[in-house]
Design a protein around this motif. Structure first.
Motif, PDB file in Angstrom:
ATOM      1  N   PHE A  28      43.649  22.752  34.842  1.00  0.00           N
ATOM      2  CA  PHE A  28      42.741  22.484  33.646  1.00  0.00           C
ATOM      3  C   PHE A  28      43.347  22.992  32.281  1.00  0.00           C
ATOM      4  O   PHE A  28      42.491  22.727  31.341  1.00  0.00           O
ATOM      5  N   GLY A  29      44.229  23.751  32.423  1.00  0.00           N
ATOM      6  CA  GLY A  29      44.316  24.170  31.105  1.00  0.00           C
ATOM      7  C   GLY A  29      44.210  25.497  30.588  1.00  0.00           C
ATOM      8  O   GLY A  29      43.292  25.955  31.277  1.00  0.00           O
ATOM      9  N   PRO A  30      44.794  25.842  29.423  1.00  0.00           N
ATOM     10  CA  PRO A  30      44.177  27.376  29.038  1.00  0.00           C
ATOM     11  C   PRO A  30      42.883  27.776  28.580  1.00  0.00           C
ATOM     12  O   PRO A  30      42.385  28.710  28.380  1.00  0.00           O
ATOM     13  N   LYS A  31      41.958  26.474  28.497  1.00  0.00           N
ATOM     14  CA  LYS A  31      40.697  26.804  27.978  1.00  0.00           C
ATOM     15  C   LYS A  31      39.718  26.798  29.251  1.00  0.00           C
ATOM     16  O   LYS A  31      38.531  26.663  28.770  1.00  0.00           O
ATOM     17  N   VAL A  32      40.191  26.682  30.126  1.00  0.00           N
ATOM     18  CA  VAL A  32      39.483  26.658  31.374  1.00  0.00           C
ATOM     19  C   VAL A  32      38.469  28.240  31.542  1.00  0.00           C
ATOM     20  O   VAL A  32      38.992  29.094  30.825  1.00  0.00           O
ATOM     21  N   ARG A  33      37.276  28.086  31.892  1.00  0.00           N
ATOM     22  CA  ARG A  33      36.581  29.136  31.763  1.00  0.00           C
ATOM     23  C   ARG A  33      35.749  29.435  33.106  1.00  0.00           C
ATOM     24  O   ARG A  33      35.355  28.266  33.694  1.00  0.00           O
ATOM     25  N   ILE A  34      35.587  30.440  33.445  1.00  0.00           N
ATOM     26  CA  ILE A  34      34.838  30.804  35.084  1.00  0.00           C
ATOM     27  C   ILE A  34      33.344  31.161  34.711  1.00  0.00           C
ATOM     28  O   ILE A  34      32.994  32.087  34.038  1.00  0.00           O
ATOM     29  N   ARG A  35      32.565  30.368  35.463  1.00  0.00           N
ATOM     30  CA  ARG A  35      30.927  30.692  35.487  1.00  0.00           C
ATOM     31  C   ARG A  35      30.747  31.735  36.656  1.00  0.00           C
ATOM     32  O   ARG A  35      29.800  32.387  36.522  1.00  0.00           O
ATOM     33  N   ALA A  36      31.537  31.455  37.667  1.00  0.00           N
ATOM     34  CA  ALA A  36      31.091  32.428  38.916  1.00  0.00           C
ATOM     35  C   ALA A  36      32.322  32.451  39.820  1.00  0.00           C
ATOM     36  O   ALA A  36      33.269  31.612  39.846  1.00  0.00           O
ATOM     37  N   VAL A  37      32.263  33.619  40.465  1.00  0.00           N
ATOM     38  CA  VAL A  37      33.506  33.885  41.364  1.00  0.00           C
ATOM     39  C   VAL A  37      33.020  34.219  42.741  1.00  0.00           C
ATOM     40  O   VAL A  37      32.133  35.282  42.750  1.00  0.00           O
TER      41      VAL A  37
ATOM     42  N   ALA B 183      37.081  31.834  45.300  1.00  0.00           N
ATOM     43  CA  ALA B 183      36.779  30.539  44.886  1.00  0.00           C
ATOM     44  C   ALA B 183      36.099  30.764  43.371  1.00  0.00           C
ATOM     45  O   ALA B 183      35.194  31.400  43.269  1.00  0.00           O
ATOM     46  N   LEU B 184      36.578  29.944  42.578  1.00  0.00           N
ATOM     47  CA  LEU B 184      36.090  29.898  41.220  1.00  0.00           C
ATOM     48  C   LEU B 184      35.212  28.647  40.922  1.00  0.00           C
ATOM     49  O   LEU B 184      35.597  27.532  41.301  1.00  0.00           O
ATOM     50  N   LEU B 185      33.906  28.916  40.764  1.00  0.00           N
ATOM     51  CA  LEU B 185      33.294  27.953  39.878  1.00  0.00           C
ATOM     52  C   LEU B 185      33.608  27.676  38.534  1.00  0.00           C
ATOM     53  O   LEU B 185      33.046  28.785  37.584  1.00  0.00           O
ATOM     54  N   LEU B 186      34.107  26.747  37.905  1.00  0.00           N
ATOM     55  CA  LEU B 186      34.351  26.738  36.542  1.00  0.00           C
ATOM     56  C   LEU B 186      33.446  26.020  35.775  1.00  0.00           C
ATOM     57  O   LEU B 186      32.347  25.341  36.264  1.00  0.00           O
ATOM     58  N   SER B 187      33.337  26.170  34.579  1.00  0.00           N
ATOM     59  CA  SER B 187      32.569  25.674  33.457  1.00  0.00           C
ATOM     60  C   SER B 187      32.416  24.265  33.513  1.00  0.00           C
ATOM     61  O   SER B 187      31.300  23.665  33.328  1.00  0.00           O
ATOM     62  N   ASN B 188      33.556  23.449  33.789  1.00  0.00           N
ATOM     63  CA  ASN B 188      33.566  22.070  33.916  1.00  0.00           C
ATOM     64  C   ASN B 188      33.010  21.415  35.362  1.00  0.00           C
ATOM     65  O   ASN B 188      33.100  20.287  35.679  1.00  0.00           O
ATOM     66  N   GLY B 189      32.331  22.485  36.160  1.00  0.00           N
ATOM     67  CA  GLY B 189      32.012  22.020  37.290  1.00  0.00           C
ATOM     68  C   GLY B 189      32.915  22.066  38.582  1.00  0.00           C
ATOM     69  O   GLY B 189      32.345  21.940  39.811  1.00  0.00           O
ATOM     70  N   HIS B 190      34.032  22.050  38.164  1.00  0.00           N
ATOM     71  CA  HIS B 190      35.299  22.106  39.575  1.00  0.00           C
ATOM     72  C   HIS B 190      35.160  23.571  40.191  1.00  0.00           C
ATOM     73  O   HIS B 190      34.920  24.452  39.482  1.00  0.00           O
ATOM     74  N   ILE B 191      35.472  23.602  41.496  1.00  0.00           N
ATOM     75  CA  ILE B 191      35.740  24.804  42.089  1.00  0.00           C
ATOM     76  C   ILE B 191      37.260  24.579  42.510  1.00  0.00           C
ATOM     77  O   ILE B 191      37.753  23.664  43.165  1.00  0.00           O
ATOM     78  N   VAL B 192      37.902  26.032  42.051  1.00  0.00           N
ATOM     79  CA  VAL B 192      39.089  26.041  42.573  1.00  0.00           C
ATOM     80  C   VAL B 192      39.310  27.374  43.296  1.00  0.00           C
ATOM     81  O   VAL B 192      38.768  28.326  43.158  1.00  0.00           O
TER      82      VAL B 192
END
Ligand code: THU
Length: 126
Positions: free
Chosen positions: A60-69, A23-32
């Protein structure tokens, strides 16, 4: 970690029987999330982390960033840290302060700064 544990149940792992969820916590707050998908030609197997990253970029496109895995496997007694290839894949989208949560020895919960998991990492200078 709860999301990672849940998606691990969906893994397609008939060869190793080692079902992994990420599970990825993204910078935009979403979890994928993603899970491992194996193949009878073993080297074509996709790891859970790679599946999750592909899903995040597709959503979310190529600018997606990962805060936590978060990484989990179905067998809660077993270690399951991201493999080397997955670390390199995470690097591509990790924020500077990315954290990784995974089961260490005997399934004991571990957390690490991503930079500690992949020191001296390769990046293409451009
Ligand atoms: N696996 C992952 O999904 N992520 C990792 O970081 C390590 C390994 C999967 C690949 C394969 O389907 C199974 O675990 C056994 O290696």
């Amino acid at each position: 970690m709860q999301h990672a544990r849940t998606v691990a149940e969906y893994a397609y792992a008939p060869y190793s029987r080692f079902k992994v969820g990420a599970a990825l916590l993204l910078s935009n707050g979403h979890i994928v999330t993603g899970c491992n998908v194996e193949n009878s030609s073993y080297r074509l197997t996709n790891c859970a982390e790679q599946g999750a990253i592909s899903a995040a970029v597709a959503k979310f496109g190529p600018k997606v960033r990962i805060r936590a895995v978060g990484v989990a496997n179905v067998d809660v007694q077993t270690a399951c840290m991201p493999c080397g290839a997955c670390r390199q894949t995470i690097l591509e989208f990790a924020t500077d302060d990315c954290w990784v949560f995974f089961p260490g020895q005997s399934g004991c919960p571990r957390e690490c700064a991503f930079s500690d998991l992949l020191p001296e990492s390769f990046r293409l200078a451009h």
